[in-house]
Write a protein that holds these residues in place. Structure first.
Motif, short mmCIF file in Angstrom:
data_model
loop_
_atom_site.label_atom_id
_atom_site.label_comp_id
_atom_site.label_asym_id
_atom_site.label_seq_id
_atom_site.Cartn_x
_atom_site.Cartn_y
_atom_site.Cartn_z
N ASP A 173 0.76 -1.12 -0.02
CA ASP A 173 -0.05 0.05 0.01
C ASP A 173 0.77 1.11 0.00
O ASP A 173 0.44 2.11 0.57
CB ASP A 173 -1.07 0.18 1.21
CG ASP A 173 -0.11 -0.11 2.53
OD1 ASP A 173 1.15 -0.14 2.41
OD2 ASP A 173 -0.86 0.17 3.64
N SER A 201 -10.23 -10.23 -8.40
CA SER A 201 -10.65 -10.62 -6.98
C SER A 201 -9.49 -11.40 -6.26
O SER A 201 -9.23 -10.88 -5.08
CB SER A 201 -12.17 -10.99 -6.91
OG SER A 201 -12.53 -11.29 -5.80
N ARG A 206 -8.52 -3.67 -7.95
CA ARG A 206 -9.57 -3.13 -8.55
C ARG A 206 -9.49 -3.02 -9.99
O ARG A 206 -8.27 -3.25 -10.65
CB ARG A 206 -9.72 -1.65 -8.13
CG ARG A 206 -9.90 -1.61 -6.44
CD ARG A 206 -10.11 -0.15 -6.26
NE ARG A 206 -11.44 0.44 -6.67
CZ ARG A 206 -12.56 0.41 -6.12
NH1 ARG A 206 -12.54 -0.03 -4.91
NH2 ARG A 206 -13.91 0.99 -6.34
N ASP A 231 -18.61 -3.89 -7.34
CA ASP A 231 -18.28 -2.48 -6.48
C ASP A 231 -16.66 -2.04 -6.86
O ASP A 231 -16.37 -1.19 -6.46
CB ASP A 231 -18.83 -2.74 -5.10
CG ASP A 231 -18.27 -3.59 -4.51
OD1 ASP A 231 -16.96 -4.18 -4.82
OD2 ASP A 231 -18.48 -3.66 -3.23
N THR A 232 -15.95 -2.90 -7.42
CA THR A 232 -14.54 -2.48 -7.51
C THR A 232 -14.05 -2.30 -8.78
O THR A 232 -13.19 -2.09 -9.18
CB THR A 232 -13.60 -3.88 -7.14
OG1 THR A 232 -13.95 -4.92 -7.79
CG2 THR A 232 -13.88 -3.96 -5.62
N ALA A 330 -12.33 7.38 -3.96
CA ALA A 330 -13.03 6.19 -3.60
C ALA A 330 -13.18 5.48 -4.74
O ALA A 330 -13.06 4.11 -4.52
CB ALA A 330 -14.75 6.68 -3.01
N SER A 331 -13.27 5.72 -5.94
CA SER A 331 -13.35 4.98 -6.98
C SER A 331 -12.11 4.37 -7.43
O SER A 331 -11.71 3.31 -8.02
CB SER A 331 -13.48 5.74 -8.58
OG SER A 331 -12.31 6.67 -8.73
N CYS A 332 -10.70 4.76 -6.89
CA CYS A 332 -9.58 4.08 -6.59
C CYS A 332 -9.50 3.06 -5.36
O CYS A 332 -8.27 2.77 -5.34
CB CYS A 332 -8.41 4.97 -7.00
SG CYS A 332 -8.43 5.87 -8.39
N GLY A 333 -10.30 3.09 -4.50
CA GLY A 333 -10.23 2.43 -3.30
C GLY A 333 -9.42 3.03 -2.31
O GLY A 333 -8.74 2.38 -1.61
N GLU A 335 -10.08 5.97 -0.53
CA GLU A 335 -10.84 6.98 0.11
C GLU A 335 -10.43 7.37 1.64
O GLU A 335 -10.63 8.12 2.17
CB GLU A 335 -12.47 6.58 0.12
CG GLU A 335 -12.84 5.35 0.76
CD GLU A 335 -12.99 4.28 -0.10
OE1 GLU A 335 -13.57 3.16 0.22
OE2 GLU A 335 -12.03 4.17 -1.18
#
Length: 432
Positions: A173, A201, A206, A231-232, A330-333, A335
């Motif tokens: 990360d 997955s 994502r 949702d990813t 948020a769209s990139c995970g 948020e």
């Protein structure tokens, strides 16, 4: 390891924090720890934010950064002409060095204009060395980036090995993370798309997928029928999708990325901003390709704003700023890490000048940023608390050397591809 931004106009994009006409932001070890009207931190490095708007950095969740060297060449092109030029003529001549310098300069350009997080939708698809060059460029830029590995238009049927290899090298990360740019059922078939979503997955990735319709296709309904909406997944463009399909995306928790300048200029149709909102989606904004449009988020916000207001009078300036910050994060995970000036999040923050004559006097900070903002206002940029732009200049970046490398790359590729650089070339789209 403590930094205090003091005396600025804080636009937090977090309802719980709110906005402050005069506020301070305290950063410790790269993380925002406090936002208040006044903070006492005598041991902190102080950054004077007087006459500045303090706000979250922008998030661009869809850009094909490898095309940076050909900035502006396609200002008059249709989509078919762009595809024929960049994928048909230019791309086959890219070396790893061309990918590296274009990606690095493109990422720095985005950072320079206040884009602290950017998803690089890679589809040069020439081989592992090219992929590694793109990743290395993103790692060499002091910014938060998502390397979205796309197979491209002429890739082998299976890209599993590439995905697994790159994922093994970007497992954590850190500032550079990974996503998967899917080709879609039209290119691979629904079974392959389903298998690739399963692998995504499994690998914790994502996904991003270009989509749209001319009114005769129902790509989202087809995916819904096969149970493939996630949702990813971020769906890019979406022009022409029906209201029903947009509601399917909302019900699945998917996101949509709108590139308003490209969509209007290349003939995709009106951006889906208002219709997406009406369907229950939170739209996000992206640049797409700089051969055709500007690379800053101010231009994208203004184009989306004007287009939607022209259609129905809808949207407000704060909507646009959310699309380009917290919603795109948020769209990139991401948020939980970025997108707003919130205690506990990483300090991805930009300072915009309010004393510049192009915006002075600033009465409504949000309205000013959206309606009149431009890259020249970006005075200071922090990424994870590190100052990477100060007093209007990127820190510790040899811009002159990079300019020379990018020009050399552009000239070499253009010569090899037989592409004139005098502004007169109109590529011929491939026959349907």
């Amino acid at each position: 390891m403590r930094t205090l931004l003091t005396g600025g106009t804080v636009v937090s994009m977090d309802p719980a924090v709110g906005d402050l006409d005069r506020g301070d932001v305290l950063v410790e070890d790269g993380v925002i720890v406090e936002v208040a009207e006044r903070i006492d931190a005598p041991d902190a490095e102080v950054i004077d934010a007087s006459d500045r708007i303090v706000m979250p950095g922008f998030v661009d969740n869809h850009r094909h950064t490898w095309q940076t060297a050909f900035r502006g060449i396609g200002a008059d092109w249709t989509f078919g002409e762009w595809a024929a030029a960049m994928h048909g003529k230019v791309k086959p001549h890219y070396t790893p060095e061309d990918v590296y310098v274009a990606t690095l300069v493109g990422r720095l350009e985005a950072l320079h204009s206040g884009i602290t997080t950017m998803l690089d939708w890679y589809h040069v698809a020439q081989g592992p060395e090219h992929e590694d060059a793109a990743v290395a460029a993103l790692q060499d830029a002091p910014a938060r980036s998502v390397f979205c590995l796309g197979a491209g238009w002429a890739a082998p049927h299976s890209v599993d090995d590439d995905i697994r290899r790159v994922r093994s090298e970007l497992p954590g990360d850190g500032l550079v993370t990974m996503a998967w740019g899917l080709r879609g059922a039209d290119d691979t078939g629904m079974d392959t798309l389903g298998r690739e979503l399963e692998l995504a997955s499994e690998l914790g990735l994502r996904t991003s997928l270009h989509t749209g319709s001319d009114g005769t296709q129902r790509p989202i309904a087809d995916m819904h029928k096969h149970g493939l909406l996630r949702d990813t997944t971020t769906f890019v463009h979406g022009n022409g999708l029906s209201d029903e399909e947009l509601r399917m995306l909302a019900d699945a928790g998917s996101s949509i990325s709108i590139s308003p300048d490209v969509e209007l200029k290349m003939g995709f149709g009106a951006p889906m901003t208002g219709r997406a909102l009406a369907a229950g989606l939170r739209p996000t904004l992206s640049i797409d390709v700089v051969p055709s449009v500007a690379g800053d988020m101010f231009s994208a916000m203004r184009a989306a704003f004007a287009a939607q207001r022209g259609l129905d009078g809808g949207l407000r300036s704060r909507d646009l700023l959310a699309f380009a910050t917290v919603d795109a994060a948020a769209s990139c995970g991401l948020e939980a890490r970025t997108g707003s000036v919130t205690p506990g999040k990483d300090a991805d923050i930009i300072l915009l000048r309010t004393d510049d004559l192009t915006v002075f006097p600033v009465t409504d900070p949000v309205g000013t940023v959206v309606s009149a903002g431009h890259a020249g206002l970006v005075d200071t940029v922090l990424v994870a608390g590190r100052v990477v732009k100060r007093d209007g200049a990127l820190v510790d970046v040899d811009v002159e050397t990079l300019r020379a490398r990018l020009l050399e790359s552009r000239h070499r590729v253009a010569r090899a591809a037989g592409v004139p650089l005098d502004g007169t070339w109109r590529p011929r789209p491939a026959a349907k």
